[in-house]
Design a protein around this motif. Structure first.
Motif, PDB file in Angstrom:
ATOM      1  N   TYR A 210       5.174  -3.938   3.396  1.00 55.40           N
ATOM      2  CA  TYR A 210       4.915  -2.650   2.656  1.00 55.40           C
ATOM      3  C   TYR A 210       3.667  -2.307   2.542  1.00 55.40           C
ATOM      4  O   TYR A 210       3.501  -1.317   1.693  1.00 55.40           O
ATOM      5  N   ASP A 211       2.885  -2.152   3.485  1.00 55.89           N
ATOM      6  CA  ASP A 211       1.532  -1.791   3.281  1.00 55.89           C
ATOM      7  C   ASP A 211       1.020  -0.829   4.281  1.00 55.89           C
ATOM      8  O   ASP A 211      -0.196  -0.445   4.512  1.00 55.89           O
ATOM      9  N   LEU A 212       1.889   0.040   4.771  1.00 54.83           N
ATOM     10  CA  LEU A 212       1.826   1.147   5.706  1.00 54.83           C
ATOM     11  C   LEU A 212       2.452   2.164   5.368  1.00 54.83           C
ATOM     12  O   LEU A 212       3.356   2.953   5.929  1.00 54.83           O
ATOM     13  N   PRO A 213       2.622   2.751   4.066  1.00 53.29           N
ATOM     14  CA  PRO A 213       3.026   3.785   3.374  1.00 53.29           C
ATOM     15  C   PRO A 213       2.894   5.221   4.385  1.00 53.29           C
ATOM     16  O   PRO A 213       1.712   5.364   4.428  1.00 53.29           O
ATOM     17  N   GLY A 214       4.106   5.910   4.415  1.00 47.28           N
ATOM     18  CA  GLY A 214       3.685   7.077   5.305  1.00 47.28           C
ATOM     19  C   GLY A 214       3.604   6.930   6.744  1.00 47.28           C
ATOM     20  O   GLY A 214       3.712   8.042   7.601  1.00 47.28           O
ATOM     21  N   MET A 215       3.519   5.492   7.282  1.00 50.82           N
ATOM     22  CA  MET A 215       3.452   5.499   8.554  1.00 50.82           C
ATOM     23  C   MET A 215       4.617   4.528   8.899  1.00 50.82           C
ATOM     24  O   MET A 215       5.039   4.835  10.114  1.00 50.82           O
ATOM     25  N   GLN A 216       4.761   3.661   8.235  1.00 55.33           N
ATOM     26  CA  GLN A 216       5.942   2.754   8.704  1.00 55.33           C
ATOM     27  C   GLN A 216       6.305   2.042   7.339  1.00 55.33           C
ATOM     28  O   GLN A 216       5.764   1.268   6.429  1.00 55.33           O
ATOM     29  N   ASP A 217       7.883   2.541   6.980  1.00 47.38           N
ATOM     30  CA  ASP A 217       8.215   2.232   5.484  1.00 47.38           C
ATOM     31  C   ASP A 217       8.228   0.365   5.472  1.00 47.38           C
ATOM     32  O   ASP A 217       8.112   0.116   4.525  1.00 47.38           O
ATOM     33  N   PHE A 218       8.606  -0.083   6.588  1.00 47.38           N
ATOM     34  CA  PHE A 218       8.848  -1.528   6.320  1.00 47.38           C
ATOM     35  C   PHE A 218       8.233  -2.009   7.771  1.00 47.38           C
ATOM     36  O   PHE A 218       8.807  -1.819   9.010  1.00 47.38           O
ATOM     37  N   TYR A 219       7.224  -2.868   7.579  1.00 46.33           N
ATOM     38  CA  TYR A 219       6.563  -3.501   8.786  1.00 46.33           C
ATOM     39  C   TYR A 219       7.142  -4.935   8.989  1.00 46.33           C
ATOM     40  O   TYR A 219       7.013  -5.752   8.095  1.00 46.33           O
ATOM     41  N   PRO A 220       7.714  -5.052  10.119  1.00 45.60           N
ATOM     42  CA  PRO A 220       8.542  -6.046  10.397  1.00 45.60           C
ATOM     43  C   PRO A 220       7.937  -7.507  10.379  1.00 45.60           C
ATOM     44  O   PRO A 220       8.569  -8.681   9.725  1.00 45.60           O
TER      45      PRO A 220
ATOM     46  N   ARG B  67      -1.634  -8.410   6.187  1.00 41.78           N
ATOM     47  CA  ARG B  67      -0.506  -7.439   6.014  1.00 41.78           C
ATOM     48  C   ARG B  67       0.769  -7.779   5.761  1.00 41.78           C
ATOM     49  O   ARG B  67       1.335  -8.716   6.442  1.00 41.78           O
ATOM     50  N   GLY B  68       1.084  -7.114   4.621  1.00 39.03           N
ATOM     51  CA  GLY B  68       2.881  -7.365   4.420  1.00 39.03           C
ATOM     52  C   GLY B  68       3.787  -6.347   4.952  1.00 39.03           C
ATOM     53  O   GLY B  68       3.121  -5.643   5.634  1.00 39.03           O
TER      54      GLY B  68
ATOM     55  N   ALA C 241      -9.407  -3.285  -2.675  1.00 39.19           N
ATOM     56  CA  ALA C 241      -8.502  -2.178  -2.441  1.00 39.19           C
ATOM     57  C   ALA C 241      -8.732  -1.646  -1.264  1.00 39.19           C
ATOM     58  O   ALA C 241      -9.423  -2.214  -0.610  1.00 39.19           O
ATOM     59  N   GLY C 242      -7.826  -0.800  -0.764  1.00 38.15           N
ATOM     60  CA  GLY C 242      -8.049  -0.118   0.529  1.00 38.15           C
ATOM     61  C   GLY C 242      -6.560  -0.040   1.026  1.00 38.15           C
ATOM     62  O   GLY C 242      -5.716  -0.390   0.392  1.00 38.15           O
ATOM     63  N   LYS C 243      -6.703   0.525   2.312  1.00 37.79           N
ATOM     64  CA  LYS C 243      -5.623   0.786   3.154  1.00 37.79           C
ATOM     65  C   LYS C 243      -5.181  -0.090   4.180  1.00 37.79           C
ATOM     66  O   LYS C 243      -6.082  -0.986   4.743  1.00 37.79           O
ATOM     67  N   TYR C 244      -3.885  -0.382   4.332  1.00 40.92           N
ATOM     68  CA  TYR C 244      -3.475  -0.853   5.726  1.00 40.92           C
ATOM     69  C   TYR C 244      -3.468  -2.375   5.657  1.00 40.92           C
ATOM     70  O   TYR C 244      -3.143  -2.968   6.421  1.00 40.92           O
ATOM     71  N   HIS C 245      -3.755  -2.808   4.381  1.00 36.51           N
ATOM     72  CA  HIS C 245      -3.648  -4.253   4.305  1.00 36.51           C
ATOM     73  C   HIS C 245      -2.853  -4.728   2.784  1.00 36.51           C
ATOM     74  O   HIS C 245      -2.737  -3.721   2.037  1.00 36.51           O
ATOM     75  N   ASP C 246      -2.284  -5.838   3.024  1.00 36.65           N
ATOM     76  CA  ASP C 246      -1.788  -6.428   1.708  1.00 36.65           C
ATOM     77  C   ASP C 246      -2.876  -6.786   1.031  1.00 36.65           C
ATOM     78  O   ASP C 246      -3.439  -8.080   0.925  1.00 36.65           O
ATOM     79  N   ILE C 247      -3.335  -5.998   0.167  1.00 32.53           N
ATOM     80  CA  ILE C 247      -4.454  -6.251  -0.716  1.00 32.53           C
ATOM     81  C   ILE C 247      -4.213  -7.408  -1.901  1.00 32.53           C
ATOM     82  O   ILE C 247      -4.994  -8.185  -2.457  1.00 32.53           O
TER      83      ILE C 247
ATOM     84  N   LYS D  84       4.929  -9.887   8.826  1.00 34.59           N
ATOM     85  CA  LYS D  84       3.883 -10.135   8.091  1.00 34.59           C
ATOM     86  C   LYS D  84       2.532 -10.707   8.963  1.00 34.59           C
ATOM     87  O   LYS D  84       2.744 -11.514   9.772  1.00 34.59           O
ATOM     88  N   GLU D  85       1.470 -10.570   8.729  1.00 33.84           N
ATOM     89  CA  GLU D  85       0.168 -10.880   9.334  1.00 33.84           C
ATOM     90  C   GLU D  85      -0.622 -11.605   8.332  1.00 33.84           C
ATOM     91  O   GLU D  85      -1.196 -11.188   7.478  1.00 33.84           O
ATOM     92  N   MET D  86      -0.698 -13.004   8.109  1.00 30.29           N
ATOM     93  CA  MET D  86      -1.558 -13.977   7.175  1.00 30.29           C
ATOM     94  C   MET D  86      -2.754 -14.239   8.025  1.00 30.29           C
ATOM     95  O   MET D  86      -3.668 -14.580   7.327  1.00 30.29           O
ATOM     96  N   CYS D  87      -2.910 -14.416   9.291  1.00 32.55           N
ATOM     97  CA  CYS D  87      -4.040 -14.424  10.158  1.00 32.55           C
ATOM     98  C   CYS D  87      -4.901 -15.656   9.501  1.00 32.55           C
ATOM     99  O   CYS D  87      -4.286 -16.724   9.326  1.00 32.55           O
ATOM    100  N   ALA D  88      -6.226 -15.572   9.186  1.00 33.03           N
ATOM    101  CA  ALA D  88      -7.072 -16.453   8.585  1.00 33.03           C
ATOM    102  C   ALA D  88      -6.451 -17.433   7.528  1.00 33.03           C
ATOM    103  O   ALA D  88      -6.833 -18.502   7.181  1.00 33.03           O
ATOM    104  N   TRP D  89      -5.775 -16.809   6.598  1.00 34.05           N
ATOM    105  CA  TRP D  89      -5.289 -17.169   5.386  1.00 34.05           C
ATOM    106  C   TRP D  89      -4.351 -18.232   5.558  1.00 34.05           C
ATOM    107  O   TRP D  89      -3.971 -19.021   4.684  1.00 34.05           O
TER     108      TRP D  89
END
Length: 254
Positions: free
Chosen positions: A213-223, A210-211, A16-22, A225-230
């Motif tokens: 839709y993971d910044l609600p209230g900040m950015q409705d659509f984050y263009p 980060r996908g 759980a938590g903020k700013y990430h595609d949990i 996606k960040e998959m990084c080490a995954w």
């Protein structure tokens, strides 16, 4: 059909938590746990219900800006000191506060948690490529893994207690947007262990996700996606090794 393990192993997973595609790491880690049919896992979205740990051999956390209460932190610490194993991932050690100037601060408001974990997140530069150095090549979590490069969110942290660093990197530059923005060729851990009583913590800072839709209230659509080490086989190798370590009925020092 091969012989099945004789004994069930229980685990608890807080995702759980903020700013990430949990959702993505929650699913991926559960898939890795499902490779072991005798692991039975409960999943939570916060640190409530920690009495569950009394039945568990290990705890996994993938969180961001999510802290246990002081009472819950004491529960976790007592469980680890009694022989529990905690696999802490990515943002478990993060507290994030936006200042009036719009910067991100990582205040020292939970020394109980950060001392237990051994590090505290302070900042990160923009996502980019960096080299991970394997400093202990004989440990079960690193043996056979060469130094590698990865594109990820580089967690710049301060050390808050004794840790045994297995992988590390260095950073020289600016973490734009953070209060602690200047970093002068500093070494930061990527993968480490910390012994507490009869138990042990393994912390892996990689794995930002980060996908759209993971910044609600900040950015409705984050263009982007960040998959990084995954995106990297070596990261899944590290996770599988860590789960294998967590499954074993042993304590720190054995």
């Amino acid at each position: 059909m091969g012989a099945q393990p004789a004994t069930r192993i229980d685990a608890h997973f807080i995702a759980a938590g903020k700013y990430h595609d949990i959702d993505y790491p929650r699913l991926e880690i559960l898939k890795l746990l499902a490779e072991h049919p005798h692991i039975r896992t409960t999943v939570a979205a916060d640190y409530s219900g920690l009495e569950r740990l009394d039945q568990c051999r290990f705890l996994i956390t993938y969180t961001c800006d999510l802290m246990p209460t002081e009472e819950q932190a004491a529960q976790v610490r007592a469980w680890v000191e009694g022989g529990g194993k905690w696999l802490a991932l990515h943002g478990t050690n993060s507290i994030l506060v936006f200042t009036e100037d719009g910067l991100v601060d990582a205040p020292d408001t939970r020394p109980d948690v950060m001392e237990m974990l051994g590090t505290q997140f302070k900042a990160h530069p923009p996502i980019g490529q960096f080299e991970v150095e394997v400093v202990n090549k004989e440990h079960e979590l690193t043996r056979g893994i060469d130094d590698f490069e990865v594109v990820d969110e580089l967690y710049l942290s301060k050390t808050t207690a004794d840790i045994d660093t297995l992988m590390q990197t260095t950073f020289d530059g600016e973490a734009t947007g953070f209060v602690d923005d200047k970093w002068d060729n500093e070494t930061v851990p990527i993968l480490y262990t910390r012994d507490l009583g009869k138990g042990r913590i393994v912390y892996n800072t990689l794995g930002h996700c980060r996908g759209h839709y993971d910044l609600p209230g900040m950015q409705d659509f984050y263009p982007h996606k960040e998959m990084c080490a995954w995106n990297y086989d070596v990261y899944y190798d590290m996770l599988r090794r860590s789960i294998g370590w967590a499954m074993r009925a042993e304590t720190a020092g054995e």
